[in-house]
Write an enzyme that holds these catalytic residues in place. Structure first.
Site, PDB file in Angstrom:
ATOM      1  CE  LYS A 163      -4.024   1.813  -0.170  1.00 49.55           C
ATOM      2  NZ  LYS A 163      -4.987   1.457  -1.210  1.00 49.55           N
ATOM      3  CB  SER A 233      -3.152  -1.006  -3.725  1.00 50.93           C
ATOM      4  OG  SER A 233      -4.383  -0.337  -3.571  1.00 50.93           O
TER       5      SER A 233
END
Length: 370
Positions: A163, A233
């Site tokens: 992330k 992401s």
């Protein structure tokens, strides 16, 4: 020699970004000890874009539940659990959580088993996003996460979930007031740059690229450069990279193993079938119910091929001004994989810059040994 550990994975369907009830019930039932949770990876039903606040909403909800369960401040959760929420469940994708825990084991298994490692970078300044500092810091954190998992060889790494942050208008303006410049003033493109730089950091850490080639000039420019296990992401809810390395290693107990392959394009079903076959599951047709029970997680990347074609056929995902291409890609790949696995509880993340070949991406399967 370190004490044996075993990895556990819970896959929990959710009714919304705030829905922590399934995890709470699992904790109350003794299915998982919250003190052993090291990572949570999930899909939320937001748009997956810059303004997708379902990711932050879900992350906060999980932090509050874990803090209450562990009798600690929510800020402490940041130090012990990597929470990676990916927005976008287009098509038939089902919102869900993958809860990764590491528990003491009585003895290691006879062969390599699923190993989980976590790494965290420092917080990045906005001007570092998508640039060399993010590549270098990510590489260092991936190496640290491998060590945390006890994975000795890059060949035993099968999925690296990251992330990473993005740029907002506020962050851009703050940077300019300091006399610095950001990589882009397009907030949506900043997501691609952050994902791409993070993926190149994975490639460097795993020896797939020399650091001299993984330059910031190559980010989202040289599509020949890519990692084969990276899944990155971007989100507005953080400024650091949170990294979860999944692989197989000796010394771990339990009955879980992971394997992966790389989809050459969005409709490549041969890649997941090869991974399944190496795990002892059927490589032909759709998995039957008994085999589906052995699969505990499926993780994949998806993107609209930048060439504008899939196997010589024109696609229009990059020309749609109403729905961004990442949303189309998630729906497409989600449907393709659902046809293989017979299930829609699939972690499919959009935007695969430098994550597998252009237009393709890695797909990993975690399954119980037969």
């Amino acid at each position: 020699m370190s004490a044996p550990r075993r990895a556990r994975v819970l896959r929990l369907a959710t009714a919304g970004p705030q829905d922590t009830a399934p995890l709470s019930a699992a904790i109350q039932a003794g299915e998982v000890d919250p003190a052993t949770i090291v990572a949570i990876v999930g899909k939320t039903e937001g748009n997956g874009c810059v303004n997708d606040f379902t990711r932050g909403y879900a992350t906060l909800s999980l932090k509050l539940l874990l803090a209450e369960s562990l009798k600690c401040a929510p800020s402490e959760i940041d130090k012990r659990v990597a929470i990676v929420m990916s927005g976008g469940t287009e098509g038939g994708l089902s919102p869900h959580l993958l809860v990764f825990s590491r528990e003491p084991a009585k003895a290691p298994a006879s062969g390599p088993r699923l190993a989980i490692g976590v790494g965290l970078t420092r917080a990045f300044a906005p001007e570092e996003i998508g640039r060399a500092p993010q590549i270098a810091a990510t590489s260092e954190a991936v190496t640290a996460a491998m060590a945390d998992a006890g994975i000795a060889s890059a060949a035993d790494v099968h999925f690296v979930q990251i992330k990473c942050p993005l740029l907002t208008k506020e962050r851009i303006e703050e940077t300019e007031r300091r006399g610095a410049t950001v990589a882009t003033d397009d907030t949506y493109h900043s997501m691609a740059l952050s994902r791409g730089a993070s993926a190149l950091g994975v490639a460097v850490a795993l020896g797939e690229l020399p650091a001299s080639r993984a330059t910031e000039q190559a980010v989202c420019q040289d599509w020949s450069l890519h990692a084969t296990t990276a899944s990155t992401s971007a989100g507005v809810e953080l400024m650091r990279n949170e990294i979860v390395v999944l692989g197989n290693a000796a010394g771990w107990g339990g009955d879980l193993r992971i394997d992966h392959d790389v989809m050459a394009d969005a409709i490549d079903t041969s890649a997941p079938r090869r991974a399944l076959a190496r795990l002892g599951l059927s490589a032909a047709g759709q998995l039957d119910p008994a085999q589906r029970e052995r699969v505990v997680a499926v993780l994949a990347k998806a993107e609209a091929a930048p060439s504008g074609e899939i196997r010589g056929r024109r696609h229009t995902m990059l020309d749609d001004s109403d729905i961004h291409s990442t949303r189309h890609a998630r729906a497409l790949v989600g449907g393709v994989l659902a046809g293989v696995f017979g299930d829609t509880l699939l972690y499919v993340s959009g935007g695969a810059e430098h994550q597998g070949p252009a237009g393709g991406g890695p797909v990993a399967v975690i399954a119980r040994m037969g």
